[in-house]
Design a protein around this motif. Structure first.
Motif, PDB file in Angstrom:
ATOM      1  N   ILE A 100      50.930  49.150  31.913  1.00 44.52           N
ATOM      2  CA  ILE A 100      49.990  48.878  33.006  1.00 44.52           C
ATOM      3  C   ILE A 100      49.226  47.592  32.665  1.00 44.52           C
ATOM      4  O   ILE A 100      48.781  47.416  31.528  1.00 44.52           O
ATOM      5  N   VAL A 101      49.113  46.707  33.626  1.00 41.76           N
ATOM      6  CA  VAL A 101      48.403  45.437  33.403  1.00 41.76           C
ATOM      7  C   VAL A 101      47.363  45.246  34.491  1.00 41.76           C
ATOM      8  O   VAL A 101      47.641  45.456  35.670  1.00 41.76           O
ATOM      9  N   GLY A 102      46.169  44.835  34.097  1.00 41.57           N
ATOM     10  CA  GLY A 102      45.159  44.477  35.088  1.00 41.57           C
ATOM     11  C   GLY A 102      44.621  45.665  35.865  1.00 41.57           C
ATOM     12  O   GLY A 102      44.208  45.518  37.029  1.00 41.57           O
ATOM     13  N   HIS A 103      44.617  46.848  35.260  1.00 43.81           N
ATOM     14  CA  HIS A 103      43.964  47.983  35.918  1.00 43.81           C
ATOM     15  C   HIS A 103      42.527  47.581  36.247  1.00 43.81           C
ATOM     16  O   HIS A 103      41.896  46.847  35.486  1.00 43.81           O
ATOM     17  N   SER A 104      42.005  48.080  37.348  1.00 41.35           N
ATOM     18  CA  SER A 104      40.659  47.632  37.767  1.00 41.35           C
ATOM     19  C   SER A 104      39.606  47.970  36.718  1.00 41.35           C
ATOM     20  O   SER A 104      38.610  47.260  36.587  1.00 41.35           O
ATOM     21  N   GLU A 105      39.837  49.054  35.948  1.00 40.93           N
ATOM     22  CA  GLU A 105      38.867  49.365  34.882  1.00 40.93           C
ATOM     23  C   GLU A 105      38.904  48.285  33.804  1.00 40.93           C
ATOM     24  O   GLU A 105      37.874  47.932  33.235  1.00 40.93           O
ATOM     25  N   ARG A 106      40.071  47.740  33.512  1.00 41.32           N
ATOM     26  CA  ARG A 106      40.178  46.636  32.541  1.00 41.32           C
ATOM     27  C   ARG A 106      39.560  45.369  33.134  1.00 41.32           C
ATOM     28  O   ARG A 106      38.897  44.606  32.433  1.00 41.32           O
ATOM     29  N   PHE A 110      36.168  45.325  31.166  1.00 39.77           N
ATOM     30  CA  PHE A 110      36.512  44.501  30.009  1.00 39.77           C
ATOM     31  C   PHE A 110      36.770  43.044  30.382  1.00 39.77           C
ATOM     32  O   PHE A 110      37.263  42.267  29.566  1.00 39.77           O
ATOM     33  N   GLY A 111      36.461  42.694  31.594  1.00 35.38           N
ATOM     34  CA  GLY A 111      36.476  41.279  31.990  1.00 35.38           C
ATOM     35  C   GLY A 111      37.843  40.621  32.053  1.00 35.38           C
ATOM     36  O   GLY A 111      37.959  39.407  31.856  1.00 35.38           O
ATOM     37  N   GLU A 112      38.899  41.396  32.328  1.00 38.28           N
ATOM     38  CA  GLU A 112      40.212  40.756  32.420  1.00 38.28           C
ATOM     39  C   GLU A 112      40.314  39.938  33.698  1.00 38.28           C
ATOM     40  O   GLU A 112      39.969  40.400  34.778  1.00 38.28           O
ATOM     41  N   THR A 113      40.782  38.721  33.542  1.00 41.46           N
ATOM     42  CA  THR A 113      40.898  37.806  34.677  1.00 41.46           C
ATOM     43  C   THR A 113      42.336  37.771  35.193  1.00 41.46           C
ATOM     44  O   THR A 113      43.265  38.229  34.509  1.00 41.46           O
ATOM     45  N   ALA A 118      48.234  37.469  34.298  1.00 43.37           N
ATOM     46  CA  ALA A 118      49.493  36.709  34.394  1.00 43.37           C
ATOM     47  C   ALA A 118      50.097  36.503  33.004  1.00 43.37           C
ATOM     48  O   ALA A 118      51.312  36.661  32.816  1.00 43.37           O
ATOM     49  N   ASN A 119      49.268  36.172  32.026  1.00 41.53           N
ATOM     50  CA  ASN A 119      49.777  35.964  30.658  1.00 41.53           C
ATOM     51  C   ASN A 119      50.366  37.241  30.073  1.00 41.53           C
ATOM     52  O   ASN A 119      51.394  37.229  29.406  1.00 41.53           O
ATOM     53  N   LYS A 120      49.680  38.345  30.311  1.00 40.85           N
ATOM     54  CA  LYS A 120      50.188  39.626  29.804  1.00 40.85           C
ATOM     55  C   LYS A 120      51.509  39.981  30.472  1.00 40.85           C
ATOM     56  O   LYS A 120      52.429  40.483  29.826  1.00 40.85           O
ATOM     57  N   GLY A 153      45.877  37.452  46.893  1.00 38.11           N
ATOM     58  CA  GLY A 153      45.491  36.462  45.876  1.00 38.11           C
ATOM     59  C   GLY A 153      45.862  36.952  44.477  1.00 38.11           C
ATOM     60  O   GLY A 153      46.399  36.196  43.659  1.00 38.11           O
ATOM     61  N   GLN A 154      45.617  38.230  44.215  1.00 38.21           N
ATOM     62  CA  GLN A 154      45.962  38.786  42.898  1.00 38.21           C
ATOM     63  C   GLN A 154      47.487  38.812  42.702  1.00 38.21           C
ATOM     64  O   GLN A 154      47.981  38.512  41.613  1.00 38.21           O
ATOM     65  N   VAL A 155      48.202  39.139  43.766  1.00 31.54           N
ATOM     66  CA  VAL A 155      49.669  39.176  43.681  1.00 31.54           C
ATOM     67  C   VAL A 155      50.211  37.766  43.419  1.00 31.54           C
ATOM     68  O   VAL A 155      51.048  37.549  42.530  1.00 31.54           O
ATOM     69  N   ARG A 156      49.697  36.793  44.160  1.00 26.88           N
ATOM     70  CA  ARG A 156      50.171  35.402  43.975  1.00 26.88           C
ATOM     71  C   ARG A 156      49.950  34.948  42.549  1.00 26.88           C
ATOM     72  O   ARG A 156      50.809  34.322  41.934  1.00 26.88           O
TER      73      ARG A 156
END
Ligand code: PGA
Length: 262
Positions: A100-106, A110-113, A118-120, A153-156
């Motif tokens: 799982i990447v970029g879960h809203s809790e992360r 935890f400030g994931e941008t 994208a990097n993960k 925007g997040q998908v792009r």
């Protein structure tokens, strides 16, 4: 119904619940309830906390279970001075298949941008695992009418510069943030509208083939009582399940959604 080319994927995100003893018990109970026919119809991934992964892997391999092992998070670097982090290759070595990447809790706690997501995504793919990329809007964004622009925007950002045959292997989880852990679910029609928009965006950016193959999950208070209606939508190919995945009876009923069709 989801196209035949896309086998549904039901994922249990255990979040920060269950130690490794409890994890083993849950997997054993689930295995009594989920049948060969269920596994033939649906892929089921389990995403325990890091400390449980090795134990669950051992159980899956020893008993030849058909659950697919998942993780909830990883870092994007391969190694280095990143105290507390875990590299994608470490997960791959434990036979983890989905991360799982970029879960809203992360993202929120935890400030994931978008850039980190994208990097993960890139690193997980490089380690031959499948990213489940989470996207979704807050309640304020929904009320302001900006659901689609936020999600697209997040998908792009997650898909930019990727080849179509890479995009076709991804999983995107649409999880409206206001529906996570709240007992509020998007209506099936609302969830379909956003998932349809995501597939439309992928069709425009990466072509028909990628759009047809990409799996899109819905997540946010999914339960045995609402899964069938969600899965009946043409662009919903699975579910990312939090709270209800900790209860073996409820999660097994979710996996068996096709037996209690909407
Ligand atoms: P929930 O969580 O099912 O408890 O709403 C979903 C998720 O966070 O993935």
């Amino acid at each position: 119904m989801s196209s035949d080319a896309r086998k549904p994927l039901i994922s249990g995100n255990w979040k920060m619940h269950l130690n490794h003893f409890e994890a083993i018990q849950l997997v054993q109970k689930l295995n009594y309830l989920v049948t060969k026919e269920d596994f033939d119809a649906v892929d089921v991934s389990l995403h325990p906390p890091f400390t449980d992964i090795r134990s669950v892997q051992t159980l899956i391999e020893a008993d030849e279970l058909r659950f697919l092992l998942g993780a909830q998070h990883c870092h994007f670097e391969e190694k280095g001075a990143f105290t507390g982090e875990v590299a994608p290759s470490m997960l791959a070595k434990l036979s983890v298949k989905y991360v799982i990447v970029g879960h809203s809790e992360r993202r929120e706690i935890f400030g994931e941008t978008d850039e980190m997501v994208a990097n993960k995504t890139t690193s997980i793919l490089k380690a031959a695992m499948t990213p489940i990329v989470c996207v979704g809007e807050t309640l304020e964004e929904r009320e302001a009418g900006s659901t689609e622009s936020k999600v697209i925007g997040q998908v792009r950002s997650a898909l930019a510069k990727r080849a179509p045959d890479t995009v076709s292997k991804l999983v995107i989880a649409y999880e409206p943030i206001w529906a996570i852990g709240t007992g509020r679910t998007a209506t099936a029609a609302d969830a379909q509208a956003v998932c349809g928009a995501i597939r439309g965006e992928v069709r425009a950016s990466h072509g028909n083939e990628a759009a047809r193959a990409l799996r899109i999950q819905y997540g946010g208070s999914v339960k045995a009582g609402n899964i069938a209606e969600l899965m009946a939508q043409p662009d919903i190919d699975g579910a990312l399940v939090g709270g209800a995945s900790l209860d073996p009876d409820e999660f097994a009923r979710i996996v068996k959604y096709r037996l209690h069709a909407a």
